[in-house]
Design an enzyme around this catalytic site. Structure first.
Site, PDB file in Angstrom:
ATOM      1  CG  ASP A  91      -6.991 -21.502 -11.784  1.00  0.00           C
ATOM      2  OD1 ASP A  91      -8.027 -20.918 -11.441  1.00  0.00           O
ATOM      3  OD2 ASP A  91      -6.994 -22.583 -12.411  1.00  0.00           O
ATOM      4  CD  GLU A  97      -7.278 -27.003 -11.439  1.00  0.00           C
ATOM      5  OE1 GLU A  97      -6.517 -26.256 -12.084  1.00  0.00           O
ATOM      6  OE2 GLU A  97      -7.309 -28.244 -11.574  1.00  0.00           O
ATOM      7  CE  LYS A 119     -10.216 -22.332 -13.276  1.00  0.00           C
ATOM      8  NZ  LYS A 119      -9.386 -23.500 -13.282  1.00  0.00           N
ATOM      9  CE  LYS A 162      -6.506 -29.600 -15.159  1.00  0.00           C
ATOM     10  NZ  LYS A 162      -5.953 -29.560 -13.786  1.00  0.00           N
ATOM     11  CB  VAL A 190      -0.780 -19.908 -14.035  1.00  0.00           C
ATOM     12  CG1 VAL A 190       0.253 -18.821 -14.069  1.00  0.00           C
ATOM     13  CG2 VAL A 190      -1.376 -20.059 -12.638  1.00  0.00           C
ATOM     14  CB  THR A 191      -0.330 -23.154 -16.885  1.00  0.00           C
ATOM     15  OG1 THR A 191      -1.153 -24.272 -17.243  1.00  0.00           O
ATOM     16  CG2 THR A 191       0.281 -23.426 -15.513  1.00  0.00           C
ATOM     17  CB  CYS A 242      -6.635 -23.153 -15.919  1.00  0.00           C
ATOM     18  SG  CYS A 242      -6.687 -24.733 -15.044  1.00  0.00           S
ATOM     19  CD  GLN A 270      -7.693 -21.974 -38.076  1.00  0.00           C
ATOM     20  OE1 GLN A 270      -8.628 -22.366 -38.769  1.00  0.00           O
ATOM     21  NE2 GLN A 270      -7.275 -22.598 -36.988  1.00  0.00           N
TER      22      GLN A 270
HETATM   23  N1  TIU Z   1      -4.720 -23.667 -13.425  1.00  0.00           N
HETATM   24  C1  TIU Z   1      -4.199 -24.615 -14.169  1.00  0.00           C
HETATM   25  O1  TIU Z   1      -3.669 -24.364 -15.256  1.00  0.00           O
HETATM   26  N2  TIU Z   1      -4.196 -25.893 -13.667  1.00  0.00           N
HETATM   27  C2  TIU Z   1      -3.279 -26.852 -13.972  1.00  0.00           C
HETATM   28  O2  TIU Z   1      -3.360 -27.974 -13.523  1.00  0.00           O
HETATM   29  N3  TIU Z   1      -2.256 -26.460 -14.779  1.00  0.00           N
HETATM   30  C3  TIU Z   1      -1.138 -27.170 -15.104  1.00  0.00           C
HETATM   31  O3  TIU Z   1      -0.391 -26.684 -15.949  1.00  0.00           O
HETATM   32  N4  TIU Z   1      -0.863 -28.327 -14.497  1.00  0.00           N
END
Ligand code: TIU
Length: 221
Positions: free
Chosen positions: A24, A72, A129, A132, A157-158, A162, A202
Site C-alpha cells: 500500500d 488498498e 485489496k 487491511k 504502510v502502515t 495493513c 515468543q
Molecule cells: N494500508 C493501511 O495500513 N491502511 C490503513 O488504513 N492504515 C492506517 O494506518 N490507517
C-alpha cells in the site's frame, strides 16, 4: 541458502522461493489530501521510508525475484466496501468521496495509485485489496503458489495496520515472513516499534525482522 541476520534469530533465505510484498505505498496514504490525512494523520511521517523501500525493490529487481505491490482500494461502485468501513469515525472525506487526488481509496483514481518513486516496473504484480490484509478477497495466495513462494519479505504502510495484518495472514498460511524494519512506517512511531516487537516475540511468533541492508546483503551472498 544465504543467511539473513535477523531478529529473533537468523533466517535462511531460499532465493528460489522468496518474494517481496510491498504493502500500500499509495498516494492516498503518503501524500496530503488522501485517505491517511482525512483520518487525521500527519502523512509526511511516512515519506521517510521511501529511499529504503526503493533500495529494497532494487535489491529484489537485481536478482529478478518476484515483487508484488498491493493497493488498498475499492471498486468504483463501492460494492466491496462494508458500511462499517465507510462509516467508521468522523473523517472530512469518506471512502468514495471526491478529494484532491480523485475519489478517496477508489481503484483507478490518482490517490489509489502507487507513489511515483516506488512505481511498479514491467513484470511486477499489482494486487488490489479491499481490506487491511492482503489475502482477504484477493488472489494473492494463488499468485504466490504459482510462483512456488514459501518466504515473504514485507514492507510498506502502515506497520501495525495493513503490514501486520498481511504478515499475520501469511504466517497462518505457512509462509516464513520477514518485516523490513526500515522500509515500513506508521503514523504512530511507537506503534511501529511495538509491532515489530510483537512479531518477533515468543521465538518469532509471527516471523522475523531485519533491515534493508541486511536483506540485500543476504540476497547478494
Ligand atoms: N494500508 C493501511 O495500513 N491502511 C490503513 O488504513 N492504515 C492506517 O494506518 N490507517
Amino acid at each position: 541458502m544465504a543467511i539473513l541476520q535477523a531478529q529473533p534469530f537468523d533466517f535462511e533465505i531460499d532465493k528460489s522461493a522468496i518474494a517481496l510484498v510491498m504493502i500500500d505505498m499509495q498516494r492516498d496514504f503518503i501524500e496530503p489530501g488522501g485517505f491517511g490525512e482525512t483520518l487525521g494523520n500527519d502523512v509526511s511521517l511516512l515519506r521517510a521510508i521511501i529511499p529504503k523501500s526503493k533500495e529494497l525493490l532494487n535489491g529484489f529487481r537485481k536478482h529478478n525475484l518476484p515483487i508484488i505491490h498491493t493497493r488498498e482500494c475499492h471498486k468504483p461502485d463501492l460494492s466491496d466496501l462494508p458500511d462499517a468501513k465507510r462509516d467508521r469515525g468522523n473523517p472530512d472525506l469518506r471512502i468514495g468521496d471526491e478529494g484532491p487526488m480523485g475519489r478517496i481509496l477508489v481503484s483507478g483514481q490518482d490517490g489509489a495509485d502507487i507513489i511515483p518513486e516506488l512505481y511498479p516496473i514491467e513484470g511486477e504484480i499489482v494486487i488490489d485489496k479491499p481490506g487491511k490484509g492482503a489475502f482477504y478477497k484477493t488472489d494473492l495466495q494463488d499468485t504466490l503458489d504459482k510462483l512456488s513462494i514459501k518466504q515473504i519479505v514485507f514492507a510498506g504502510v502502515t506497520t501495525e495496520v495493513c503490514v501486520q495484518t498481511s504478515m499475520r495472514e501469511a504466517n497462518d498460511r505457512g509462509y516464513d515472513c520477514v518485516v523490513a524494519t526500515d522500509a515500513t512506517e506508521s503514523y504512530f512511531p511507537h506503534f511501529k516499534s511495538i509491532t515489530i516487537e510483537m512479531i518477533i516475540a515468543q521465538g518469532g511468533i509471527v516471523g522475523w525482522a531485519a533491515d534493508t541492508s541486511s536483506i540485500i546483503e543476504a540476497l547478494d551472498e
